[in-house]
Design a protein around this motif. Sequence first.
Motif, PDB file in Angstrom:
ATOM      1  N   LEU B  59       0.708  -1.260  -0.234  1.00  0.00           N
ATOM      2  CA  LEU B  59       0.137  -0.121  -0.031  1.00  0.00           C
ATOM      3  C   LEU B  59       1.310   0.861  -0.504  1.00  0.00           C
ATOM      4  O   LEU B  59       0.764   2.602  -1.003  1.00  0.00           O
ATOM      5  CB  LEU B  59      -0.955   0.810   1.369  1.00  0.00           C
ATOM      6  N   LEU B  60       2.134   0.906   0.444  1.00  0.00           N
ATOM      7  CA  LEU B  60       2.467   2.594   0.976  1.00  0.00           C
ATOM      8  C   LEU B  60       3.692   2.243  -0.019  1.00  0.00           C
ATOM      9  O   LEU B  60       3.707   3.797  -0.706  1.00  0.00           O
ATOM     10  CB  LEU B  60       3.453   2.476   2.456  1.00  0.00           C
ATOM     11  N   GLU B  61       3.283   1.398  -1.008  1.00  0.00           N
ATOM     12  CA  GLU B  61       4.613   1.513  -2.491  1.00  0.00           C
ATOM     13  C   GLU B  61       4.020   2.579  -3.209  1.00  0.00           C
ATOM     14  O   GLU B  61       4.006   2.955  -4.268  1.00  0.00           O
ATOM     15  CB  GLU B  61       5.347   0.284  -2.606  1.00  0.00           C
ATOM     16  N   GLU B  62       2.323   1.676  -2.583  1.00  0.00           N
ATOM     17  CA  GLU B  62       1.902   2.009  -4.235  1.00  0.00           C
ATOM     18  C   GLU B  62       1.791   3.863  -3.660  1.00  0.00           C
ATOM     19  O   GLU B  62       2.037   4.483  -4.806  1.00  0.00           O
ATOM     20  CB  GLU B  62      -0.099   1.519  -3.808  1.00  0.00           C
ATOM     21  N   GLU B  63       1.537   4.394  -2.616  1.00  0.00           N
ATOM     22  CA  GLU B  63       1.758   5.826  -2.720  1.00  0.00           C
ATOM     23  C   GLU B  63       2.770   6.214  -2.955  1.00  0.00           C
ATOM     24  O   GLU B  63       3.170   7.826  -2.841  1.00  0.00           O
ATOM     25  CB  GLU B  63       1.114   6.222  -0.693  1.00  0.00           C
ATOM     26  N   GLY B  64       3.426   5.589  -3.704  1.00  0.00           N
ATOM     27  CA  GLY B  64       5.341   6.022  -3.166  1.00  0.00           C
ATOM     28  C   GLY B  64       5.980   6.275  -2.410  1.00  0.00           C
ATOM     29  O   GLY B  64       7.394   7.085  -2.088  1.00  0.00           O
ATOM     30  N   LEU B  65       5.431   6.233  -0.912  1.00  0.00           N
ATOM     31  CA  LEU B  65       6.981   6.060   0.060  1.00  0.00           C
ATOM     32  C   LEU B  65       7.668   4.995  -0.035  1.00  0.00           C
ATOM     33  O   LEU B  65       8.604   5.504   0.015  1.00  0.00           O
ATOM     34  CB  LEU B  65       6.024   6.131   1.133  1.00  0.00           C
ATOM     35  N   LEU B  66       7.429   3.911   0.193  1.00  0.00           N
ATOM     36  CA  LEU B  66       8.211   3.000  -0.252  1.00  0.00           C
ATOM     37  C   LEU B  66       9.079   2.730  -1.647  1.00  0.00           C
ATOM     38  O   LEU B  66       7.649   2.528  -2.365  1.00  0.00           O
ATOM     39  CB  LEU B  66       7.794   2.280   0.572  1.00  0.00           C
ATOM     40  N   GLU B  67       9.507   1.578  -1.093  1.00  0.00           N
ATOM     41  CA  GLU B  67      10.395   0.406  -3.048  1.00  0.00           C
ATOM     42  C   GLU B  67       9.983   0.245  -2.376  1.00  0.00           C
ATOM     43  O   GLU B  67      11.177  -0.900  -1.609  1.00  0.00           O
ATOM     44  CB  GLU B  67      11.272   1.933  -3.825  1.00  0.00           C
ATOM     45  N   SER B  68       9.914  -0.981  -3.768  1.00  0.00           N
ATOM     46  CA  SER B  68      10.666  -2.261  -3.746  1.00  0.00           C
ATOM     47  C   SER B  68      11.874  -2.347  -4.536  1.00  0.00           C
ATOM     48  O   SER B  68      11.566  -2.076  -5.962  1.00  0.00           O
ATOM     49  CB  SER B  68       9.637  -3.541  -3.689  1.00  0.00           C
ATOM     50  N   SER B  69      13.121  -3.473  -3.437  1.00  0.00           N
ATOM     51  CA  SER B  69      14.148  -3.714  -4.840  1.00  0.00           C
ATOM     52  C   SER B  69      14.148  -4.994  -5.148  1.00  0.00           C
ATOM     53  O   SER B  69      13.592  -6.019  -3.944  1.00  0.00           O
ATOM     54  CB  SER B  69      15.236  -3.316  -3.410  1.00  0.00           C
ATOM     55  N   TYR B  70      14.247  -5.549  -6.514  1.00  0.00           N
ATOM     56  CA  TYR B  70      14.002  -7.272  -6.808  1.00  0.00           C
ATOM     57  C   TYR B  70      15.227  -7.808  -5.718  1.00  0.00           C
ATOM     58  O   TYR B  70      16.189  -7.706  -5.411  1.00  0.00           O
ATOM     59  CB  TYR B  70      14.413  -6.869  -8.456  1.00  0.00           C
ATOM     60  N   ARG B  71      13.790  -8.749  -4.671  1.00  0.00           N
ATOM     61  CA  ARG B  71      14.428  -9.932  -3.885  1.00  0.00           C
ATOM     62  C   ARG B  71      15.217  -9.277  -2.985  1.00  0.00           C
ATOM     63  O   ARG B  71      15.403 -10.021  -1.994  1.00  0.00           O
ATOM     64  CB  ARG B  71      15.700 -10.366  -4.799  1.00  0.00           C
ATOM     65  N   SER B  72      15.030  -8.112  -3.010  1.00  0.00           N
ATOM     66  CA  SER B  72      15.931  -7.725  -1.424  1.00  0.00           C
ATOM     67  C   SER B  72      15.035  -6.759  -0.608  1.00  0.00           C
ATOM     68  O   SER B  72      15.400  -6.229   0.486  1.00  0.00           O
ATOM     69  CB  SER B  72      17.555  -6.882  -2.129  1.00  0.00           C
ATOM     70  N   GLY B  73      14.283  -6.201  -0.537  1.00  0.00           N
ATOM     71  CA  GLY B  73      13.612  -6.480   0.462  1.00  0.00           C
ATOM     72  C   GLY B  73      12.530  -4.416   0.079  1.00  0.00           C
ATOM     73  O   GLY B  73      12.711  -4.266  -1.363  1.00  0.00           O
ATOM     74  N   TYR B  74      12.020  -3.946   1.181  1.00  0.00           N
ATOM     75  CA  TYR B  74      11.432  -2.246   0.768  1.00  0.00           C
ATOM     76  C   TYR B  74      12.681  -1.252   1.394  1.00  0.00           C
ATOM     77  O   TYR B  74      12.874  -1.653   2.219  1.00  0.00           O
ATOM     78  CB  TYR B  74      10.185  -2.440   1.938  1.00  0.00           C
ATOM     79  N   TYR B  75      12.953  -0.408   0.432  1.00  0.00           N
ATOM     80  CA  TYR B  75      13.171   1.041   1.176  1.00  0.00           C
ATOM     81  C   TYR B  75      12.146   2.301   1.146  1.00  0.00           C
ATOM     82  O   TYR B  75      11.436   2.154   0.372  1.00  0.00           O
ATOM     83  CB  TYR B  75      14.234   0.941   0.052  1.00  0.00           C
TER      84      TYR B  75
END
Lengths: 479, 479
Positions: B59-75
């Motif tokens: 959800l927070l990724e959708e909002e642009g607050l988080l970003e997921s990195s391929y296989r390594s988690g959320y930033y």
Amino acid sequence: MRQAATADGVGSKGRRVEEALRSGLRHGRWAKGEKIPSVRAMAEELGVHRLTVLKGYRLLEEEGLLESSYRSGYYVRMEIPSGEASGSGVRWSYGAEAGCVAESRLAEIHGRAVRYRMSEALLDPTLLPNRFLAKHAQEVIANHPLLLSTYSTVMGDEELREAMAGYMRDRRLELSAEELMVTTGAQQGIDLAFRALLQPGDKALIERPTYSPAIDLLRQRGVCALPVDIRPDGYDLEQVENLLATERPKLFYLNPTFHNPTGYTVPVRQRKALLELAERYRCILVEDDAYSDLYFREPPPPPLFAYDTEGWVIYLRSYSKYIAPGLRIAFLAARPPLLSAIRPLKALSDGGTPLLGQKLFQSFFFSSRMQEHLAKLRVAVSMRKEAMERALSPSGWSWESPAGGLNLWVRLPQGLRASQLLEHSLELSAAFVPGPICDPLEAMHDRIRLSYSMLDERRLGEGVAKVIEAAEGAAAGNG
Amino acid sequence: MRQAATADGVGSKGRRVEEALRSGLRHGRWAKGEKIPSVRAMAEELGVHRLTVLKGYRLLEEEGLLESSYRSGYYVRMEIPSGEASGSGVRWSYGAEAGCVAESRLAEIHGRAVRYRMSEALLDPTLLPNRFLAKHAQEVIANHPLLLSTYSTVMGDEELREAMAGYMRDRRLELSAEELMVTTGAQQGIDLAFRALLQPGDKALIERPTYSPAIDLLRQRGVCALPVDIRPDGYDLEQVENLLATERPKLFYLNPTFHNPTGYTVPVRQRKALLELAERYRCILVEDDAYSDLYFREPPPPPLFAYDTEGWVIYLRSYSKYIAPGLRIAFLAARPPLLSAIRPLKALSDGGTPLLGQKLFQSFFFSSRMQEHLAKLRVAVSMRKEAMERALSPSGWSWESPAGGLNLWVRLPQGLRASQLLEHSLELSAAFVPGPICDPLEAMHDRIRLSYSMLDERRLGEGVAKVIEAAEGAAAGNG
């Protein structure tokens, strides 16, 4: 940024500068990636003119030891090894990114106007069905009047992707249109895969030797490239597993079918084992497959992608090379998670491959004429290969006769260095690729890549004779 | 990587996760670029199921607050500001590079199948001379039978570059063919310039608002983007100089002529002053010039490039937009030192823009029909602009009427947020670009970009009416 060292540039003061630099590089005064003193500071240190220092820097840049960065000075690109280059990996400096990618030496060689072009692994345009293509293209444009005014989608034309996915499924590659992206040449596919998956400081496996623009791309990204030897019977899987286990590379860029430059093909059992290793060590395989269809007798084994059930392979497939290379239509196939990491980069790179080329390619590729053309092309290319081999036989040099592809990877006799041979060959108007260009470690001085696809049989005979003649000149120069 | 949050995904435990994350972001538990705890760790910490945590992250990724990195988690991509977004610069994390560039929200909006497409700043294909193009293209192919089999050089076709340099010289831009590179759309030019000049951690100036893919590209490179406000009368040069002096950015990406999205044009005296500033502070100006020829009354002032005597401007000029956009032919002009930093990247990106498109473009562009077409096109586009303005007038919303280009930059009344308006508009099948997408600070919630070029006058009237109707829905939703 890069400039040729002038012929008259190195006097005795020049030699002093050069030696000071080489010694500093050899004895670790500056580490790889480190900035060396400014021209001004070095001039003061050595008590010579700044121009003399600049010439020395440029000379070592020419040799690939230094790199200049736009407006910010010179950096160490390669340290001079004390012994032989080892197989333990080349770590390129992070500073290699951005503004300081030198023009590739490959481009330099291709750029020479020579009579005997054996440096380019491309198909001679006269082998392609040009009249048919032109006529066909006119029809396609007539039938699609809005083609020139319409943007492609980022992923590529849906109709083409549907058709190509079907074609691949018929060849036992499980694939849907959603898993396929159109790229501007396989080169763009490599670039996109590397951009999506690698960060500066990451590690990647790469074949030794390999397709040299892939080396340049890794260097440009500041990636640590770990070489994996490729031999006539494939890889040393123990070496591969060892690297995977200890170095944890993010990807392995490989070209397992009629490999460029060697022509080797990785056997089926190794293909399966590679997939198992990729899964176990979570390493993505970027499989570059440009020559599969250019076999001389038997079709090669299926690509790695055919054995990939869990989505570890990015499959780069170029077909337009042997139909209409000017269109630069290639495909990148990957499972959804990987593809969705690559798609945004394609959008940012060029917004999508131009539509016209896609529609023309589609029309040619799925025409009845295509398979017929391809069968003829295989015969023509294999005859050229044989002509080159005949012309080479008096040399006494050795090579593995390839079962497909466009290149011979030739081993030179002891004492003959590829760079010297090239120098003398160019004087006789014959060009090829010297081994070090294909080697991530920049060694392999006893190898050359001779491409047999751009010249007809008679000219191949003449061109190879020139290279053999040049070897005598090089030997004389050494004596 | 990105996945839509499911509609039913957030129960009371979900809200707990969401609130824990928001609070962590707001109070600096994790900084921008930092990796947040793994799904497993967070699930343990909060005593909820891992799927619940995953939904919250998405959800927070959708909002642009988080970003997921391929296989390594959320930033953390954006921290939640405590007050208003300030003009002091957005620092994107270095980790934003590689494998975690989310699909752009712009692409998301363009991807919606709607009746009233006012989100795309492209020309309606029906305004282009399609029959002429198709007929012409057939002739070109007939006359150049090897065109489909021949690779372009990296820099682009020499004949085309010669002709275009001559054309530009006639318009008082001092330029030789050697200073001109053909790119696949201006988008590729921006990408190449950024790749050649910027390293992660570098600083760049960018207009606020701006062309959103440029924001995405900077983010993708991990570059610190410092916004410069653009207003109807241009920039605040004091702000620009202050940023140049204190932050020492490497480049300034700007679009000074019929600016996208605002339509503003930077006046001549500011153009000269910008060049002086660029020279003084050694900052490269990347000038994106896509709309110069699409003026309604008077031609705009010459580009910055015309005032550049010392080589500080990279000039991105796209012409194919209004002739044959499907060909994606654009030009990058720069003086030799800059160009030679960019050329190797073009080689590694795609090896050169396909030749066919270049030759077709050349043939169209230098035909007698071209200027005639362009004159007609200006009238047609300006009539569409006026139709949109007429349709908008009952809204009471405000905008500066542009003197060229393809967009209106509209200020919404207080209390009406662009994102809400878009949501309601999409329900009525009308699309536009909300302000935050064009804003490097992701604010500008009271602005929308309405493009008037893709619909005819009647449909523009209908489409704008839908947006105004949607505003009522949004207001009701708020009440």
